[in-house]
Design a protein around this motif. Sequence first.
Motif, PDB file in Angstrom:
ATOM      1  N   HIS A 117       0.836  -1.202   0.000  1.00  0.00           N
ATOM      2  CA  HIS A 117       0.000   0.000   0.000  1.00  0.00           C
ATOM      3  C   HIS A 117       0.872   1.254   0.000  1.00  0.00           C
ATOM      4  O   HIS A 117       0.603   2.208  -0.745  1.00  0.00           O
ATOM      5  N   ALA A 118       1.928   1.247   0.814  1.00  0.00           N
ATOM      6  CA  ALA A 118       2.820   2.415   0.870  1.00  0.00           C
ATOM      7  C   ALA A 118       3.445   2.682  -0.498  1.00  0.00           C
ATOM      8  O   ALA A 118       3.560   3.838  -0.926  1.00  0.00           O
ATOM      9  N   LEU A 119       3.840   1.614  -1.193  1.00  0.00           N
ATOM     10  CA  LEU A 119       4.445   1.777  -2.517  1.00  0.00           C
ATOM     11  C   LEU A 119       3.435   2.328  -3.517  1.00  0.00           C
ATOM     12  O   LEU A 119       3.732   3.260  -4.270  1.00  0.00           O
ATOM     13  N   ALA A 120       2.228   1.770  -3.535  1.00  0.00           N
ATOM     14  CA  ALA A 120       1.190   2.264  -4.453  1.00  0.00           C
ATOM     15  C   ALA A 120       0.904   3.732  -4.189  1.00  0.00           C
ATOM     16  O   ALA A 120       0.785   4.535  -5.120  1.00  0.00           O
ATOM     17  N   ASP A 121       0.815   4.082  -2.930  1.00  0.00           N
ATOM     18  CA  ASP A 121       0.559   5.465  -2.532  1.00  0.00           C
ATOM     19  C   ASP A 121       1.701   6.386  -2.976  1.00  0.00           C
ATOM     20  O   ASP A 121       1.472   7.454  -3.545  1.00  0.00           O
ATOM     21  N   ALA A 122       2.925   5.953  -2.718  1.00  0.00           N
ATOM     22  CA  ALA A 122       4.090   6.784  -3.027  1.00  0.00           C
ATOM     23  C   ALA A 122       4.276   6.988  -4.531  1.00  0.00           C
ATOM     24  O   ALA A 122       4.647   8.076  -4.974  1.00  0.00           O
ATOM     25  N   LEU A 123       4.006   5.954  -5.316  1.00  0.00           N
ATOM     26  CA  LEU A 123       4.253   6.040  -6.757  1.00  0.00           C
ATOM     27  C   LEU A 123       3.171   6.797  -7.511  1.00  0.00           C
ATOM     28  O   LEU A 123       3.421   7.329  -8.588  1.00  0.00           O
ATOM     29  N   SER A 124       1.970   6.852  -6.958  1.00  0.00           N
ATOM     30  CA  SER A 124       0.809   7.404  -7.670  1.00  0.00           C
ATOM     31  C   SER A 124       0.733   8.923  -7.544  1.00  0.00           C
ATOM     32  O   SER A 124       0.049   9.456  -6.675  1.00  0.00           O
ATOM     33  N   GLY A 125       1.415   9.607  -8.450  1.00  0.00           N
ATOM     34  CA  GLY A 125       1.359  11.064  -8.471  1.00  0.00           C
ATOM     35  C   GLY A 125       0.044  11.572  -9.023  1.00  0.00           C
ATOM     36  O   GLY A 125      -0.454  12.620  -8.619  1.00  0.00           O
ATOM     37  N   THR A 126      -0.528  10.822  -9.966  1.00  0.00           N
ATOM     38  CA  THR A 126      -1.827  11.155 -10.554  1.00  0.00           C
ATOM     39  C   THR A 126      -2.640   9.871 -10.636  1.00  0.00           C
ATOM     40  O   THR A 126      -2.121   8.783 -10.385  1.00  0.00           O
ATOM     41  N   SER A 127      -3.917  10.033 -11.000  1.00  0.00           N
ATOM     42  CA  SER A 127      -4.757   8.833 -11.126  1.00  0.00           C
ATOM     43  C   SER A 127      -5.869   9.069 -12.130  1.00  0.00           C
ATOM     44  O   SER A 127      -6.171  10.205 -12.496  1.00  0.00           O
ATOM     45  N   GLU A 128      -6.465   7.966 -12.545  1.00  0.00           N
ATOM     46  CA  GLU A 128      -7.659   8.027 -13.386  1.00  0.00           C
ATOM     47  C   GLU A 128      -8.878   7.916 -12.488  1.00  0.00           C
ATOM     48  O   GLU A 128      -8.938   7.043 -11.612  1.00  0.00           O
ATOM     49  N   GLY A 129      -9.821   8.801 -12.697  1.00  0.00           N
ATOM     50  CA  GLY A 129     -11.066   8.755 -11.936  1.00  0.00           C
ATOM     51  C   GLY A 129     -10.833   8.812 -10.444  1.00  0.00           C
ATOM     52  O   GLY A 129     -10.017   9.583  -9.957  1.00  0.00           O
ATOM     53  N   ASP A 130     -11.550   7.944  -9.722  1.00  0.00           N
ATOM     54  CA  ASP A 130     -11.485   7.952  -8.263  1.00  0.00           C
ATOM     55  C   ASP A 130     -10.581   6.852  -7.712  1.00  0.00           C
ATOM     56  O   ASP A 130     -10.732   6.439  -6.563  1.00  0.00           O
ATOM     57  N   THR A 131      -9.629   6.379  -8.508  1.00  0.00           N
ATOM     58  CA  THR A 131      -8.817   5.234  -8.079  1.00  0.00           C
ATOM     59  C   THR A 131      -8.029   5.507  -6.797  1.00  0.00           C
ATOM     60  O   THR A 131      -7.960   4.644  -5.923  1.00  0.00           O
ATOM     61  N   ILE A 132      -7.437   6.681  -6.660  1.00  0.00           N
ATOM     62  CA  ILE A 132      -6.681   6.984  -5.428  1.00  0.00           C
ATOM     63  C   ILE A 132      -7.627   7.047  -4.240  1.00  0.00           C
ATOM     64  O   ILE A 132      -7.329   6.505  -3.170  1.00  0.00           O
ATOM     65  N   ALA A 133      -8.777   7.664  -4.398  1.00  0.00           N
ATOM     66  CA  ALA A 133      -9.747   7.749  -3.297  1.00  0.00           C
ATOM     67  C   ALA A 133     -10.217   6.355  -2.884  1.00  0.00           C
ATOM     68  O   ALA A 133     -10.318   6.049  -1.687  1.00  0.00           O
ATOM     69  N   ARG A 134     -10.476   5.479  -3.863  1.00  0.00           N
ATOM     70  CA  ARG A 134     -10.908   4.118  -3.541  1.00  0.00           C
ATOM     71  C   ARG A 134      -9.803   3.339  -2.834  1.00  0.00           C
ATOM     72  O   ARG A 134     -10.058   2.601  -1.890  1.00  0.00           O
ATOM     73  N   MET A 135      -8.575   3.508  -3.281  1.00  0.00           N
ATOM     74  CA  MET A 135      -7.452   2.820  -2.644  1.00  0.00           C
ATOM     75  C   MET A 135      -7.263   3.318  -1.213  1.00  0.00           C
ATOM     76  O   MET A 135      -7.065   2.526  -0.291  1.00  0.00           O
ATOM     77  N   ARG A 137      -9.534   4.694   0.724  1.00  0.00           N
ATOM     78  CA  ARG A 137     -10.705   4.281   1.512  1.00  0.00           C
ATOM     79  C   ARG A 137     -10.625   2.804   1.895  1.00  0.00           C
ATOM     80  O   ARG A 137     -10.972   2.419   3.000  1.00  0.00           O
ATOM     81  N   SER A 138     -10.157   1.964   0.999  1.00  0.00           N
ATOM     82  CA  SER A 138     -10.160   0.522   1.247  1.00  0.00           C
ATOM     83  C   SER A 138      -9.006   0.058   2.129  1.00  0.00           C
ATOM     84  O   SER A 138      -9.087  -0.996   2.756  1.00  0.00           O
ATOM     85  N   GLY A 139      -7.904   0.793   2.138  1.00  0.00           N
ATOM     86  CA  GLY A 139      -6.747   0.383   2.920  1.00  0.00           C
ATOM     87  C   GLY A 139      -5.939  -0.749   2.302  1.00  0.00           C
ATOM     88  O   GLY A 139      -5.107  -1.347   2.954  1.00  0.00           O
ATOM     89  N   PHE A 140      -6.157  -1.088   1.044  1.00  0.00           N
ATOM     90  CA  PHE A 140      -5.426  -2.112   0.296  1.00  0.00           C
ATOM     91  C   PHE A 140      -5.563  -3.494   0.955  1.00  0.00           C
ATOM     92  O   PHE A 140      -4.604  -4.061   1.472  1.00  0.00           O
ATOM     93  N   PRO A 141      -6.762  -4.068   0.916  1.00  0.00           N
ATOM     94  CA  PRO A 141      -7.006  -5.361   1.569  1.00  0.00           C
ATOM     95  C   PRO A 141      -6.295  -6.514   0.868  1.00  0.00           C
ATOM     96  O   PRO A 141      -5.751  -6.351  -0.233  1.00  0.00           O
ATOM     97  N   THR A 142      -6.336  -7.685   1.488  1.00  0.00           N
ATOM     98  CA  THR A 142      -5.736  -8.870   0.887  1.00  0.00           C
ATOM     99  C   THR A 142      -6.359  -9.138  -0.481  1.00  0.00           C
ATOM    100  O   THR A 142      -7.533  -8.864  -0.707  1.00  0.00           O
ATOM    101  N   SER A 143      -5.541  -9.627  -1.391  1.00  0.00           N
ATOM    102  CA  SER A 143      -5.889  -9.945  -2.785  1.00  0.00           C
ATOM    103  C   SER A 143      -6.152  -8.727  -3.660  1.00  0.00           C
ATOM    104  O   SER A 143      -6.448  -8.877  -4.839  1.00  0.00           O
ATOM    105  N   ALA A 144      -6.041  -7.535  -3.124  1.00  0.00           N
ATOM    106  CA  ALA A 144      -6.238  -6.320  -3.918  1.00  0.00           C
ATOM    107  C   ALA A 144      -5.017  -6.097  -4.810  1.00  0.00           C
ATOM    108  O   ALA A 144      -3.918  -6.564  -4.520  1.00  0.00           O
TER     109      ALA A 144
END
Length: 172
Positions: A117-135, A137-144
């Motif tokens: 999750h930390a890596l996804a957060d750190a690398l994502s400078g921009t996003s499509e749609g609400d992908t960052i907000a969904r990530m 909100r979800s906290g990056f659960p198992t199998s995500a």
Amino acid sequence: MSVDTPRRIVLLRHAKADWPDVPDHDRPLAERGRSDASVAGRRLADTGIAFDLALCSTSVRTRETWKLAVQELPTRPKTVYEDRLYDATLGDLLALINETPDDVSDLLLVGHNPGTHALADALSGTSEGDTIARMTRSGFPTSAFAVITFPTSWKSVEHGAGRLVDFWTPHD
């Protein structure tokens, strides 16, 4: 392949693990984890990404996740079981990405939280749609998994350099 060829990384968190009386590294998947790993594999196949390389942690739960998920893919990528993915810090994960050979355009990393999750957060400078907000909100659960694209070589990947183009969880 040019170092300027766009790159794509998929960060997959291992499936739900069981809690038997064994060392953390040896924890197997729970029944739900086995089911979710296969579902994640089908969803990865649906993305149409043809992975050139998969880096997988050496823990039992990540290896079991990958074994089930890869069966759902149309082609099996080269797989490297990487000790450094287990209990990896954000810096460790960035170093692994920066070491990826230039001939790899699509990379899959099967790892653990909180690093994934930390890596996804750190690398994502921009996003499509609400992908960052969904990530977030979800906290990056198992199998995500998260799909992040980069316009440059793996050696140039750094904080904020990517675009989060997809985020998926098995229980949305």
